[in-house]
Design an enzyme around this catalytic site. Structure first.
Site, PDB file in Angstrom:
ATOM      1  N   SER A 109      18.807  -5.975 -40.710  1.00  0.00           N
ATOM      2  CA  SER A 109      19.570  -5.270 -41.378  1.00  0.00           C
ATOM      3  C   SER A 109      18.137  -5.259 -42.393  1.00  0.00           C
ATOM      4  O   SER A 109      17.655  -5.840 -42.584  1.00  0.00           O
ATOM      5  CB  SER A 109      20.422  -6.595 -42.417  1.00  0.00           C
ATOM      6  N   SER A 110      18.359  -4.947 -43.237  1.00  0.00           N
ATOM      7  CA  SER A 110      17.665  -3.943 -44.564  1.00  0.00           C
ATOM      8  C   SER A 110      17.754  -5.953 -45.483  1.00  0.00           C
ATOM      9  O   SER A 110      17.172  -5.816 -46.033  1.00  0.00           O
ATOM     10  CB  SER A 110      17.467  -3.142 -45.630  1.00  0.00           C
TER      11      SER A 110
ATOM     12  N   LYS B 179      25.583  -1.086 -35.693  1.00  0.00           N
ATOM     13  CA  LYS B 179      25.630  -2.130 -36.319  1.00  0.00           C
ATOM     14  C   LYS B 179      26.368  -1.741 -37.885  1.00  0.00           C
ATOM     15  O   LYS B 179      27.904  -3.036 -37.963  1.00  0.00           O
ATOM     16  CB  LYS B 179      24.411  -2.579 -37.337  1.00  0.00           C
TER      17      LYS B 179
ATOM     18  N   VAL C 253      20.192  -3.167 -32.703  1.00  0.00           N
ATOM     19  CA  VAL C 253      18.814  -3.766 -32.508  1.00  0.00           C
ATOM     20  C   VAL C 253      19.129  -4.962 -32.666  1.00  0.00           C
ATOM     21  O   VAL C 253      19.030  -5.072 -34.427  1.00  0.00           O
ATOM     22  CB  VAL C 253      17.864  -2.912 -32.862  1.00  0.00           C
TER      23      VAL C 253
ATOM     24  N   MET D 112      19.325   3.811 -46.272  1.00  0.00           N
ATOM     25  CA  MET D 112      19.299   4.210 -47.672  1.00  0.00           C
ATOM     26  C   MET D 112      17.615   3.755 -47.142  1.00  0.00           C
ATOM     27  O   MET D 112      17.506   2.086 -48.674  1.00  0.00           O
ATOM     28  CB  MET D 112      20.009   2.503 -47.625  1.00  0.00           C
TER      29      MET D 112
ATOM     30  N   HIS E 135      16.951   1.386 -38.205  1.00  0.00           N
ATOM     31  CA  HIS E 135      16.301   2.794 -38.151  1.00  0.00           C
ATOM     32  C   HIS E 135      15.647   3.715 -36.980  1.00  0.00           C
ATOM     33  O   HIS E 135      16.770   4.600 -36.452  1.00  0.00           O
ATOM     34  CB  HIS E 135      16.269   2.733 -39.454  1.00  0.00           C
TER      35      HIS E 135
HETATM   36  P1  AMP Z   1      21.801   1.190 -43.570  1.00  0.00           P
HETATM   37  O1  AMP Z   1      20.297   2.053 -44.353  1.00  0.00           O
HETATM   38  O2  AMP Z   1      22.217   0.261 -43.448  1.00  0.00           O
HETATM   39  O3  AMP Z   1      22.424   2.167 -44.823  1.00  0.00           O
HETATM   40  O4  AMP Z   1      21.605   2.064 -42.229  1.00  0.00           O
HETATM   41  C1  AMP Z   1      21.159   3.254 -41.940  1.00  0.00           C
HETATM   42  C2  AMP Z   1      21.631   3.506 -40.490  1.00  0.00           C
HETATM   43  O5  AMP Z   1      21.403   2.423 -39.788  1.00  0.00           O
HETATM   44  C3  AMP Z   1      23.537   3.579 -40.356  1.00  0.00           C
HETATM   45  O6  AMP Z   1      23.619   4.036 -39.136  1.00  0.00           O
HETATM   46  C4  AMP Z   1      23.543   2.121 -39.607  1.00  0.00           C
HETATM   47  O7  AMP Z   1      24.630   1.887 -39.215  1.00  0.00           O
HETATM   48  C5  AMP Z   1      22.177   2.131 -38.577  1.00  0.00           C
HETATM   49  N1  AMP Z   1      21.477   0.601 -38.847  1.00  0.00           N
HETATM   50  C6  AMP Z   1      21.598   0.034 -39.341  1.00  0.00           C
HETATM   51  N2  AMP Z   1      21.351  -1.691 -38.984  1.00  0.00           N
HETATM   52  C7  AMP Z   1      20.930  -0.961 -37.627  1.00  0.00           C
HETATM   53  C8  AMP Z   1      20.591  -2.181 -36.224  1.00  0.00           C
HETATM   54  N3  AMP Z   1      20.114  -3.747 -36.359  1.00  0.00           N
HETATM   55  N4  AMP Z   1      20.355  -1.351 -35.011  1.00  0.00           N
HETATM   56  C9  AMP Z   1      20.610   0.004 -35.134  1.00  0.00           C
HETATM   57  N5  AMP Z   1      21.653   0.972 -36.588  1.00  0.00           N
HETATM   58  C10 AMP Z   1      21.498   0.021 -37.679  1.00  0.00           C
END
Ligand code: AMP
Length: 283
Positions: free
Chosen positions: A185-186, A149, A176, A30, A37
């Site tokens: 986290s975003s 995560k 991470v 996202m 990411h």
């Molecule tokens: P999002 O943009 O939050 O939807 O996340 C996109 C992808 O990145 C998803 O597969 C999440 O699980 C992964 N992700 C988010 N935060 C982390 C993190 N800290 N370490 C590894 N993967 C992550």
């Protein structure tokens, strides 16, 4: 790096790569990219020839009360980060492209989506699976990489891919973290300095669970109590759930083993944080 926003452009690019005999890797996100990411991109690059990243803030997975409108976005920065990490194609569709008017179909997950995150966020996983189903269908990758995560999300996607017999390899990459343990986290930008400090109790509690397991504890009830104690003692954090579960269906277990997952969700003010560990691996 090429960037496309339309489905025909994405399909033409992917078809061309496949014709050239390439393996395609896929990382859906996202946006508002961080090192978590980008670690998924690294993993995808190790397993494929060309990596597609999608950036799409999926309205279907946000409840009306949630943060869709204020979800952080910075496409210009994301573009630079994705390019610098070796993404071959960035797919940045808008909402009308992904959900044209008149659409009426959803992927409906089963009971695995009703518990933990699903209990707190009704409908969330139907939204996640619907968008992931569409994206997998559009990109048709050989391998797709998701983050540990969001472990329930990864488990549900794995279930969907198995249940519907899709020919894609799924990889779940480790979480991470910041040097102090906070999972990237975003949404971490929502935390003011005091809330950020309080939020560290989450990874501290999981580290304590791992230590206790490594020292020989095998009772799930004992680990749950330990995690709850660390979170409650910290003050300022309210646990939504503490799940001590098997990695496949996320059913609660009684006896711990190396693949047992300890997953927690907690609120710090208005912000919800989630984190988890695999007991045999740790934080
Ligand atoms: P999002 O943009 O939050 O939807 O996340 C996109 C992808 O990145 C998803 O597969 C999440 O699980 C992964 N992700 C988010 N935060 C982390 C993190 N800290 N370490 C590894 N993967 C992550």
């Amino acid at each position: 790096m090429l960037e496309v926003a339309s489905i025909p452009d994405l399909r033409a690019w992917a078809a061309e790569r496949r014709r050239a005999g390439q393996r395609i890797g896929f990382v859906p996100t996202m946006g508002f990219l961080h090192e978590g990411h980008l670690a998924l991109v690294d993993a995808a690059r190790r397993l494929s020839d060309s990596v597609v990243m999608s950036i799409f803030v999926n309205p279907l997975q946000f409840a009306p009360s949630e943060d869709l409108a204020r979800y952080p976005r910075d496409l210009r920065r994301d573009r630079a980060l994705a390019a610098s990490r070796g993404v071959a194609l960035l797919f940045t569709p808008d909402v009308a492209t992904m959900y044209p008017p008149g659409g009426d179909t959803r992927v409906v997950p089963g009971a695995m989506a009703e518990r933990w995150e699903g209990a707190v966020r009704p409908g969330h996983f139907a939204g996640v699976l619907t968008v992931v189903a569409k994206l997998l269908n559009l990109v048709q990758p050989d391998v797709a990489v998701f983050g540990q995560k969001d472990i329930q999300q990864a488990a549900l996607i794995r279930r969907m891919v198995r249940d519907l017999d899709w020919p894609v390899q799924l990889v779940v990459a480790p979480t991470v973290r910041e040097p102090d343990g906070l999972a990237l986290s975003s949404r971490n930008g929502y935390l003011d300095p005091a809330a950020r400090t309080r939020s560290l109790a989450l990874s501290r509690a999981l580290a304590a669970a791992h230590e206790s397991y490594a020292a020989g504890e095998r009772s799930a009830a004992a680990i749950e109590r330990l995690v709850r104690d660390v979170i409650e003692v910290s003050g300022g954090l309210t646990a939504d759930y503490i799940a001590v579960v098997d990695p496949d269906r996320l059913d609660p277990v009684d006896v711990l083993s190396d693949d047992t997952i300890v997953a927690v969700a907690a609120r710090v003010g208005q912000t919800r944080l989630i984190d988890n560990i695999i007991l045999g691996v740790g934080v």
